[in-house]
Design a protein around this motif. Structure first.
Motif, PDB file in Angstrom:
ATOM      1  N   PHE A  97       0.833  -1.200   0.000  1.00  0.00           N
ATOM      2  CA  PHE A  97       0.000   0.000   0.000  1.00  0.00           C
ATOM      3  C   PHE A  97       0.871   1.256   0.000  1.00  0.00           C
ATOM      4  CE2 PHE A  97      -2.362   3.224   2.502  1.00  0.00           C
ATOM      5  CZ  PHE A  97      -3.441   3.403   1.656  1.00  0.00           C
ATOM      6  N   THR A  98       1.931   1.240   0.796  1.00  0.00           N
ATOM      7  CA  THR A  98       2.836   2.385   0.860  1.00  0.00           C
ATOM      8  C   THR A  98       3.521   2.604  -0.483  1.00  0.00           C
ATOM      9  OG1 THR A  98       3.209   1.962   3.211  1.00  0.00           O
ATOM     10  CG2 THR A  98       4.814   3.363   2.083  1.00  0.00           C
ATOM     11  N   ILE A  99       3.977   1.534  -1.099  1.00  0.00           N
ATOM     12  CA  ILE A  99       4.654   1.651  -2.397  1.00  0.00           C
ATOM     13  C   ILE A  99       3.695   2.190  -3.452  1.00  0.00           C
ATOM     14  CG2 ILE A  99       5.704   0.304  -4.264  1.00  0.00           C
ATOM     15  CD1 ILE A  99       6.952  -1.453  -1.988  1.00  0.00           C
ATOM     16  N   LYS A 100       2.462   1.693  -3.464  1.00  0.00           N
ATOM     17  CA  LYS A 100       1.466   2.206  -4.421  1.00  0.00           C
ATOM     18  C   LYS A 100       1.164   3.678  -4.151  1.00  0.00           C
ATOM     19  CE  LYS A 100      -0.814  -2.195  -5.238  1.00  0.00           C
ATOM     20  NZ  LYS A 100      -1.993  -3.019  -4.955  1.00  0.00           N
ATOM     21  N   SER A 101       1.110   4.047  -2.883  1.00  0.00           N
ATOM     22  CA  SER A 101       0.853   5.445  -2.530  1.00  0.00           C
ATOM     23  C   SER A 101       1.991   6.339  -2.994  1.00  0.00           C
ATOM     24  CB  SER A 101       0.673   5.586  -1.018  1.00  0.00           C
ATOM     25  OG  SER A 101      -0.444   4.868  -0.585  1.00  0.00           O
ATOM     26  N   LEU A 102       3.209   5.865  -2.828  1.00  0.00           N
ATOM     27  CA  LEU A 102       4.359   6.649  -3.279  1.00  0.00           C
ATOM     28  C   LEU A 102       4.373   6.773  -4.799  1.00  0.00           C
ATOM     29  CD1 LEU A 102       7.050   5.214  -0.861  1.00  0.00           C
ATOM     30  CD2 LEU A 102       6.193   7.562  -0.894  1.00  0.00           C
ATOM     31  N   GLN A 103       3.954   5.737  -5.484  1.00  0.00           N
ATOM     32  CA  GLN A 103       3.925   5.778  -6.946  1.00  0.00           C
ATOM     33  C   GLN A 103       2.834   6.708  -7.466  1.00  0.00           C
ATOM     34  OE1 GLN A 103       3.536   1.597  -7.741  1.00  0.00           O
ATOM     35  NE2 GLN A 103       5.752   1.255  -7.720  1.00  0.00           N
ATOM     36  N   SER A 104       1.776   6.890  -6.704  1.00  0.00           N
ATOM     37  CA  SER A 104       0.713   7.812  -7.119  1.00  0.00           C
ATOM     38  C   SER A 104       0.840   9.115  -6.338  1.00  0.00           C
ATOM     39  CB  SER A 104      -0.658   7.171  -6.916  1.00  0.00           C
ATOM     40  OG  SER A 104      -0.837   6.800  -5.575  1.00  0.00           O
ATOM     41  N   TRP A 105       2.019   9.695  -6.361  1.00  0.00           N
ATOM     42  CA  TRP A 105       2.341  10.883  -5.574  1.00  0.00           C
ATOM     43  C   TRP A 105       1.475  12.080  -5.931  1.00  0.00           C
ATOM     44  CZ3 TRP A 105       3.901  14.932  -8.565  1.00  0.00           C
ATOM     45  CH2 TRP A 105       4.384  14.634  -9.831  1.00  0.00           C
ATOM     46  N   GLN A 106       0.977  12.153  -7.152  1.00  0.00           N
ATOM     47  CA  GLN A 106       0.149  13.299  -7.536  1.00  0.00           C
ATOM     48  C   GLN A 106      -1.187  13.281  -6.806  1.00  0.00           C
ATOM     49  OE1 GLN A 106       0.479  11.974 -11.470  1.00  0.00           O
ATOM     50  NE2 GLN A 106       1.788  13.657 -12.148  1.00  0.00           N
ATOM     51  N   TRP A 107      -1.687  12.096  -6.513  1.00  0.00           N
ATOM     52  CA  TRP A 107      -3.001  11.964  -5.879  1.00  0.00           C
ATOM     53  C   TRP A 107      -2.891  11.894  -4.366  1.00  0.00           C
ATOM     54  CZ3 TRP A 107      -5.950   8.035  -3.360  1.00  0.00           C
ATOM     55  CH2 TRP A 107      -7.322   8.293  -3.319  1.00  0.00           C
ATOM     56  N   ALA A 108      -1.822  11.297  -3.867  1.00  0.00           N
ATOM     57  CA  ALA A 108      -1.733  11.001  -2.438  1.00  0.00           C
ATOM     58  C   ALA A 108      -0.617  11.754  -1.731  1.00  0.00           C
ATOM     59  CB  ALA A 108      -1.525   9.501  -2.261  1.00  0.00           C
ATOM     60  N   SER A 109      -0.238  12.898  -2.229  1.00  0.00           N
ATOM     61  CA  SER A 109       0.936  13.575  -1.676  1.00  0.00           C
ATOM     62  C   SER A 109       0.784  13.936  -0.199  1.00  0.00           C
ATOM     63  CB  SER A 109       1.255  14.823  -2.491  1.00  0.00           C
ATOM     64  OG  SER A 109       0.169  15.727  -2.427  1.00  0.00           O
ATOM     65  N   GLY A 110      -0.377  14.384   0.222  1.00  0.00           N
ATOM     66  CA  GLY A 110      -0.568  14.766   1.618  1.00  0.00           C
ATOM     67  C   GLY A 110      -0.690  13.588   2.563  1.00  0.00           C
ATOM     68  N   SER A 111      -1.043  12.438   2.044  1.00  0.00           N
ATOM     69  CA  SER A 111      -1.254  11.257   2.879  1.00  0.00           C
ATOM     70  C   SER A 111       0.016  10.452   3.086  1.00  0.00           C
ATOM     71  CB  SER A 111      -2.316  10.365   2.243  1.00  0.00           C
ATOM     72  OG  SER A 111      -3.502  11.087   2.033  1.00  0.00           O
ATOM     73  N   VAL A 112       0.955  10.587   2.177  1.00  0.00           N
ATOM     74  CA  VAL A 112       2.191   9.808   2.236  1.00  0.00           C
ATOM     75  C   VAL A 112       2.984  10.143   3.498  1.00  0.00           C
ATOM     76  CG1 VAL A 112       4.411   9.486   1.074  1.00  0.00           C
ATOM     77  CG2 VAL A 112       2.303   9.448  -0.238  1.00  0.00           C
TER      78      VAL A 112
END
Length: 179
Positions: A97-112
């Motif tokens: 989940f963390t890796i996917k979140s990092l890969q979608s940095w445009q969408w999840a930047s504040g959550s990372v």
């Protein structure tokens, strides 16, 4: 008039049992009484959400879920988390989940931020881990580090390759026809 004695009150609060098996009050079937720790319930619940991805497509849910994961290590020691049943599957799902979140940095930047905080606290508590249970962090942390560095490089690349603004920054306040 005196109230009920403490022993009577305590007896009423205890779940009814038959031969050491707790009876569910709302239903009549018998279930074994198995104490489950709070961290086990939290880890089981977060694991099920990661498996099903239910609700994580909505940004507000996604953000709050990342905050919840980030606070898990704040409330529990790594040794407690490692000893919970299904820890291996949980840590694998959180890493993915963390890796996917990092890969979608445009969408999840504040959550990372919350996810990176979780991993930072997990890694910083590794020297204090006692016992035989493996933390499995040695296999997932390098992958997360690589995903983080790649996401930062991708964000720089995206910013650098953006087409230039038609007007220089100092002239943006002027009317385009005057330039």
């Amino acid at each position: 008039m005196a109230g009920p004695s403490p022993s009577m009150f305590q007896r009423r609060l205890r779940p009814p049992t038959i031969l050491g098996i707790q009876r569910c009050d709302p239903c009549t079937r018998l279930t074994p009484w198995i104490p489950v720790s709070a961290q086990a319930r939290l880890m089981s619940g977060t694991r099920e959400i990661l498996r099903s991805q239910q609700g994580l497509t909505e940004h507000a849910n996604y953000h709050e879920y990342c905050k919840l994961l980030g606070r898990l290590k704040t409330n529990y020691q790594l040794s407690e988390l490692v000893n919970v049943e299904n820890y291996a599957e949980w840590i694998q799902l959180v890493a993915e989940f963390t890796i996917k979140s990092l890969q979608s940095w445009q969408w999840a930047s504040g959550s990372v931020f919350y996810l990176l905080g979780l991993w930072g606290r997990l890694v910083s508590s590794m020297p204090y881990l006692k016992g035989d249970s493996p933390s499995m962090l040695e296999s997932y942390v390098p992958q997360i580090t690589e995903a983080y560095i790649t996401s930062r490089l991708d964000s720089v690349h995206a910013i650098v390759t953006v087409p230039p603004h038609p007007f220089p920054p100092l002239l943006c306040s002027q009317d385009p026809e005057d330039v």
